[in-house]
Design a protein around this motif. Structure first.
Motif, PDB file in Angstrom:
ATOM      1  N   GLU A   1       0.805  -1.217   0.000  1.00 32.37           N
ATOM      2  CA  GLU A   1       0.000   0.000   0.000  1.00 32.37           C
ATOM      3  C   GLU A   1       0.843   1.274   0.000  1.00 32.37           C
ATOM      4  O   GLU A   1       0.501   2.253  -0.676  1.00 32.37           O
ATOM      5  CB  GLU A   1      -0.939   0.022   1.204  1.00 32.37           C
ATOM      6  N   PHE A   2       1.937   1.290   0.759  1.00 32.05           N
ATOM      7  CA  PHE A   2       2.698   2.520   0.952  1.00 32.05           C
ATOM      8  C   PHE A   2       4.037   2.471   0.233  1.00 32.05           C
ATOM      9  O   PHE A   2       4.692   1.429   0.191  1.00 32.05           O
ATOM     10  CB  PHE A   2       2.979   2.750   2.443  1.00 32.05           C
ATOM     11  N   ILE A   3       4.472   3.611  -0.306  1.00 35.00           N
ATOM     12  CA  ILE A   3       5.859   3.748  -0.729  1.00 35.00           C
ATOM     13  C   ILE A   3       6.649   4.237   0.488  1.00 35.00           C
ATOM     14  O   ILE A   3       6.073   4.800   1.426  1.00 35.00           O
ATOM     15  CB  ILE A   3       6.017   4.696  -1.933  1.00 35.00           C
ATOM     16  N   PRO A   4       7.963   4.026   0.520  1.00 39.66           N
ATOM     17  CA  PRO A   4       8.734   4.338   1.734  1.00 39.66           C
ATOM     18  C   PRO A   4       8.582   5.766   2.235  1.00 39.66           C
ATOM     19  O   PRO A   4       8.491   5.995   3.446  1.00 39.66           O
ATOM     20  CB  PRO A   4      10.179   4.039   1.308  1.00 39.66           C
ATOM     21  N   GLN A   5       8.548   6.750   1.340  1.00 44.61           N
ATOM     22  CA  GLN A   5       8.452   8.142   1.799  1.00 44.61           C
ATOM     23  C   GLN A   5       7.130   8.442   2.493  1.00 44.61           C
ATOM     24  O   GLN A   5       7.050   9.365   3.294  1.00 44.61           O
ATOM     25  CB  GLN A   5       8.653   9.107   0.631  1.00 44.61           C
ATOM     26  N   MET A   6       6.084   7.688   2.182  1.00 46.03           N
ATOM     27  CA  MET A   6       4.809   7.909   2.868  1.00 46.03           C
ATOM     28  C   MET A   6       4.923   7.629   4.361  1.00 46.03           C
ATOM     29  O   MET A   6       4.199   8.207   5.169  1.00 46.03           O
ATOM     30  CB  MET A   6       3.719   7.035   2.254  1.00 46.03           C
TER      31      MET A   6
ATOM     32  N   LYS B   1       1.046  12.446   0.100  1.00 40.39           N
ATOM     33  CA  LYS B   1       0.629  11.794   1.339  1.00 40.39           C
ATOM     34  C   LYS B   1       1.867  11.485   2.173  1.00 40.39           C
ATOM     35  O   LYS B   1       2.913  11.127   1.639  1.00 40.39           O
ATOM     36  CB  LYS B   1      -0.109  10.481   1.053  1.00 40.39           C
ATOM     37  N   ARG B   2       1.716  11.611   3.484  1.00 43.24           N
ATOM     38  CA  ARG B   2       2.772  11.173   4.388  1.00 43.24           C
ATOM     39  C   ARG B   2       2.177  10.802   5.736  1.00 43.24           C
ATOM     40  O   ARG B   2       0.990  11.024   5.992  1.00 43.24           O
ATOM     41  CB  ARG B   2       3.850  12.231   4.549  1.00 43.24           C
TER      42      ARG B   2
ATOM     43  N   VAL C   1      -1.235   7.531   7.460  1.00 44.48           N
ATOM     44  CA  VAL C   1      -0.857   8.219   6.224  1.00 44.48           C
ATOM     45  C   VAL C   1      -2.067   9.007   5.742  1.00 44.48           C
ATOM     46  O   VAL C   1      -3.148   8.445   5.543  1.00 44.48           O
ATOM     47  CB  VAL C   1      -0.396   7.215   5.152  1.00 44.48           C
ATOM     48  N   LEU C   2      -1.878  10.324   5.579  1.00 42.27           N
ATOM     49  CA  LEU C   2      -2.973  11.224   5.218  1.00 42.27           C
ATOM     50  C   LEU C   2      -2.598  12.083   4.020  1.00 42.27           C
ATOM     51  O   LEU C   2      -1.406  12.355   3.780  1.00 42.27           O
ATOM     52  CB  LEU C   2      -3.297  12.162   6.390  1.00 42.27           C
ATOM     53  N   ASP C   3      -3.620  12.512   3.289  1.00 44.54           N
ATOM     54  CA  ASP C   3      -3.407  13.575   2.311  1.00 44.54           C
ATOM     55  C   ASP C   3      -2.901  14.801   3.070  1.00 44.54           C
ATOM     56  O   ASP C   3      -3.538  15.255   4.033  1.00 44.54           O
ATOM     57  CB  ASP C   3      -4.718  13.931   1.603  1.00 44.54           C
ATOM     58  N   LYS C   4      -1.763  15.348   2.648  1.00 45.18           N
ATOM     59  CA  LYS C   4      -1.184  16.455   3.406  1.00 45.18           C
ATOM     60  C   LYS C   4      -2.106  17.669   3.446  1.00 45.18           C
ATOM     61  O   LYS C   4      -2.187  18.360   4.466  1.00 45.18           O
ATOM     62  CB  LYS C   4       0.177  16.827   2.807  1.00 45.18           C
ATOM     63  N   SER C   5      -2.809  17.912   2.366  1.00 45.16           N
ATOM     64  CA  SER C   5      -3.709  19.062   2.349  1.00 45.16           C
ATOM     65  C   SER C   5      -4.871  18.885   3.317  1.00 45.16           C
ATOM     66  O   SER C   5      -5.322  19.835   3.964  1.00 45.16           O
ATOM     67  CB  SER C   5      -4.251  19.283   0.934  1.00 45.16           C
TER      68      SER C   5
ATOM     69  N   ILE D   1      10.837  16.613   9.067  1.00 46.88           N
ATOM     70  CA  ILE D   1      10.616  15.999   7.761  1.00 46.88           C
ATOM     71  C   ILE D   1      10.863  17.040   6.679  1.00 46.88           C
ATOM     72  O   ILE D   1      10.235  18.103   6.670  1.00 46.88           O
ATOM     73  CB  ILE D   1       9.189  15.453   7.627  1.00 46.88           C
ATOM     74  N   GLU D   2      11.784  16.730   5.787  1.00 42.81           N
ATOM     75  CA  GLU D   2      12.005  17.584   4.624  1.00 42.81           C
ATOM     76  C   GLU D   2      10.974  17.207   3.568  1.00 42.81           C
ATOM     77  O   GLU D   2      10.961  16.084   3.064  1.00 42.81           O
ATOM     78  CB  GLU D   2      13.420  17.402   4.081  1.00 42.81           C
ATOM     79  N   GLU D   3      10.102  18.139   3.256  1.00 44.86           N
ATOM     80  CA  GLU D   3       9.016  17.838   2.336  1.00 44.86           C
ATOM     81  C   GLU D   3       9.542  17.548   0.931  1.00 44.86           C
ATOM     82  O   GLU D   3      10.449  18.226   0.441  1.00 44.86           O
ATOM     83  CB  GLU D   3       8.027  19.004   2.274  1.00 44.86           C
ATOM     84  N   VAL D   4       8.982  16.511   0.303  1.00 45.39           N
ATOM     85  CA  VAL D   4       9.323  16.158  -1.072  1.00 45.39           C
ATOM     86  C   VAL D   4       8.358  16.889  -1.988  1.00 45.39           C
ATOM     87  O   VAL D   4       7.178  16.551  -2.072  1.00 45.39           O
ATOM     88  CB  VAL D   4       9.238  14.636  -1.292  1.00 45.39           C
ATOM     89  N   SER D   5       8.836  17.927  -2.653  1.00 53.02           N
ATOM     90  CA  SER D   5       7.973  18.725  -3.522  1.00 53.02           C
ATOM     91  C   SER D   5       8.790  19.290  -4.672  1.00 53.02           C
ATOM     92  O   SER D   5       9.635  20.157  -4.488  1.00 53.02           O
ATOM     93  CB  SER D   5       7.327  19.861  -2.726  1.00 53.02           C
ATOM     94  N   ASN D   6       8.552  18.754  -5.862  1.00 50.84           N
ATOM     95  CA  ASN D   6       9.243  19.208  -7.057  1.00 50.84           C
ATOM     96  C   ASN D   6       8.205  19.662  -8.081  1.00 50.84           C
ATOM     97  O   ASN D   6       7.154  19.048  -8.230  1.00 50.84           O
ATOM     98  CB  ASN D   6      10.102  18.078  -7.654  1.00 50.84           C
ATOM     99  N   THR D   7       8.510  20.707  -8.786  1.00 46.34           N
ATOM    100  CA  THR D   7       7.533  21.274  -9.731  1.00 46.34           C
ATOM    101  C   THR D   7       7.536  20.564 -11.072  1.00 46.34           C
ATOM    102  O   THR D   7       6.634  20.753 -11.872  1.00 46.34           O
ATOM    103  CB  THR D   7       7.836  22.761  -9.955  1.00 46.34           C
ATOM    104  N   LYS D   8       8.540  19.744 -11.325  1.00 48.71           N
ATOM    105  CA  LYS D   8       8.654  19.138 -12.647  1.00 48.71           C
ATOM    106  C   LYS D   8       7.562  18.106 -12.909  1.00 48.71           C
ATOM    107  O   LYS D   8       7.063  17.977 -14.004  1.00 48.71           O
ATOM    108  CB  LYS D   8      10.029  18.477 -12.808  1.00 48.71           C
TER     109      LYS D   8
END
Length: 330
Positions: free
Chosen positions: A212-217, A250-251, A290-294, A320-327
């Motif tokens: 269900e989860f990827i590691p970063q979640m 999600k995290r 694990v929740l939708d961050k928003s 936690i360093e947020e994983v957020s890339n615009t690409k």
């Protein structure tokens, strides 16, 4: 439960549980199991399967790690430590031990190593003032993930701000140590230890949440459980893409759930009844989910199974360093 606990399940003392924060408690962790991976190709095999860098695992340093499918979804989350050269132990929930053993055996066909469920080893947890332990005080590891290793005994310090230690030991060591430890410590329940795990922000994978989860979640990048510099491993492409090209939507969050202890996989909903996440693990009114961050930002959160119970977001004990890339968004 492994056969180890047939001999050592009952405490040798009758000390009542103590209420003070510093009181020593011994927790017989019958809910976890140990796998052994050993052989000349053990490191090579694990390096191609696990998220951590196996080269960094030594007799004095352990690590959390995950094993993923090719799609980057976790089939197991565990702590790994080195017992001796070419011999490593993995601690994970007993409910997933057999399925993970079968999973690993499918991939090790071309490697000179064995994967075994250890029936004559067990894990105990010690919590409270560890310096007051006469029998072990000189060997207590002091930093997160550090360990002290001897024949048939590994002492491991989990991450977090709580004073506690895991002891992985075989039957011979248990026969020597447990009588003295039972006399020095009050008996602690498995559920009490589980609560400490939750408060430390340490997730888990259970049968209900396999694949269900990827590691970063589960915030594993913040816990040193993912190496982004080692070579390829199963699922690595997905994990790396999320880190460098994706946006993690999600995290895992720490929640107060009052007196409710929901099962892994239980749904978390918002005020409209929409599902916004799922439970990772829970104990004594403390829950990791694990929740939708928003959705976790200021919204009313409830358990689907108990919609009258409001959940409150608490602060995790690590950054936690947020994983957020615009690409690209994954």
């Amino acid at each position: 439960m492994t056969s180890f606990w047939n001999a050592f399940a009952k405490p040798a003392n009758t000390l009542a549980p103590q209420e003070s924060d510093g009181a020593l408690h011994l927790h017989r962790l019958t809910n976890v199991a140990l796998l052994e991976i050993k052989g000349p190709d053990a490191v090579k095999f694990m390096q191609g399967q696990f998220t951590c860098d196996i080269q960094e695992i030594t007799i004095s340093h352990s690590s959390l790690a995950a094993c993923c499918t090719p799609k980057g979804r976790m089939v197991a989350l565990f702590r790994i430590a080195q017992a001796k050269p070419d011999c490593y132990l993995l601690r994970l929930p007993v409910e997933v031990a057999q399925s993970f053993l079968a999973h690993l055996n499918k991939y090790k066909v071309f490697y000179k190593c064995t994967v075994t469920l250890l029936e004559d080893w067990g894990v105990i947890g010690l919590s409270g003032d560890l310096d007051s332990l006469p029998s072990l005080s000189s060997a207590v590891p002091t930093s997160a993930d550090s360990c002290q290793t001897s024949d048939g005994l590994l002492l491991i310090r989990p991450p977090g701000n709580l004073s506690r230690m895991e002891c992985w030991l075989d039957s011979a060591q248990a026969s020597k140590l447990l009588p003295d430890l039972d006399n020095q410590c009050a008996a602690g329940a498995v559920e009490d230890w589980e609560r400490l795990e939750v408060l430390s922000g340490l997730g888990e994978v259970y049968p209900q949440t396999l694949d269900e989860f990827i590691p970063q979640m589960l915030n594993l990048q913040a816990l040193g459980a993912i190496s982004f510099k080692k070579g390829c491993y199963t699922g690595q492409e997905i994990v790396a893409r999320m880190q460098y090209l994706g946006t993690l939507k999600k995290r895992m969050f720490l929640l107060s759930s009052e007196t409710i202890t929901p099962a892994p996989g239980s749904a978390i909903i918002d005020e409209t009844g929409a599902r916004i996440g799922s439970v990772v693990r829970s104990a004594q009114g403390q829950t990791l989910a694990v929740l939708d961050k928003s959705a976790a930002d200021g919204k009313v959160l409830r358990l689907e199974e108990s919609p009258t119970t409001a959940l409150q977001v608490l602060e995790l004990p690590y950054a936690i360093e947020e994983v957020s890339n615009t690409k690209k968004k994954l």
